[in-house]
Design an enzyme around this catalytic site. Sequence first.
Site, short mmCIF file in Angstrom:
data_model
loop_
_atom_site.label_atom_id
_atom_site.label_comp_id
_atom_site.label_asym_id
_atom_site.label_seq_id
_atom_site.Cartn_x
_atom_site.Cartn_y
_atom_site.Cartn_z
CB VAL A 10 -0.83 0.12 1.15
CG1 VAL A 10 -1.88 1.31 1.20
CG2 VAL A 10 -1.83 -1.18 1.49
CB SER A 11 2.20 3.57 -2.50
OG SER A 11 1.15 3.64 -3.50
CB THR A 12 0.75 7.95 -0.05
OG1 THR A 12 1.37 8.27 -1.55
CG2 THR A 12 1.70 7.87 0.86
CB ALA A 13 -1.10 7.19 -5.05
CG ASP A 14 -1.92 0.95 -4.52
OD1 ASP A 14 -0.73 0.19 -4.73
OD2 ASP A 14 -2.82 0.96 -4.88
#
Length: 213
Positions: A10-14
């Site tokens: 999980v990334s900040t844009a995901d």
Amino acid sequence: MSKTILYARVSTADQTAAHQLTQARQAGFAIDDVVSDEGVSGVSVPLAERPQGRRLFDMLRKGDTLVVRWVDRLGRNYADVTDNIREFMRRGIVIRTVINNMTFDGATSDAMQMAVRDALIAFMAATAQAQAEATKEAQRAGIAHAKELDRAKAYKGRKPSYDRADFEAVQMMLTNGTGASEIAKLTGLTRQTVLRIRADGQGADEALRAWGL
């Protein structure tokens, strides 16, 4: 007893890990455990160097099933993804994807089936890398554009020595054929200012707009 483990990056844009778990369950997977790396860039950090990626290698056992949303969760580029999938298969672990319900395992010993399987893994890994690079390039372009806009907004130039009323008066008198010296006397502006407005009326107007005048 074998387990089915979901790995979520999980990334900040995901998507969130909870969202990926919901997707997996909706696709029919019975998940026993979730391993999630949050705030980790998939295009810069190899799976084995992610905090929970290392844990994933330690906890998976022969007969377990590793579920991922898509193969791009398993590495930062083509080599990383293919190496990790092959390593898991060598350990007797089955890899399944939520998207398209793909299955990869090392059960087959038929050379032709192995070749087809490996070709499919290579194609999917290459596609994942291409998508990641395209996304990264789009992000770079977006950031550069935003910075350029910020610079344009920040740089207003020197504040005009005239206001909107002065500008409109000068423009009107220029249209009527009034000379620059006479306009300067009537408006109180310098002759040089009047000449600048006459030479570049659009630029003079834009300077006022930049300063909110």
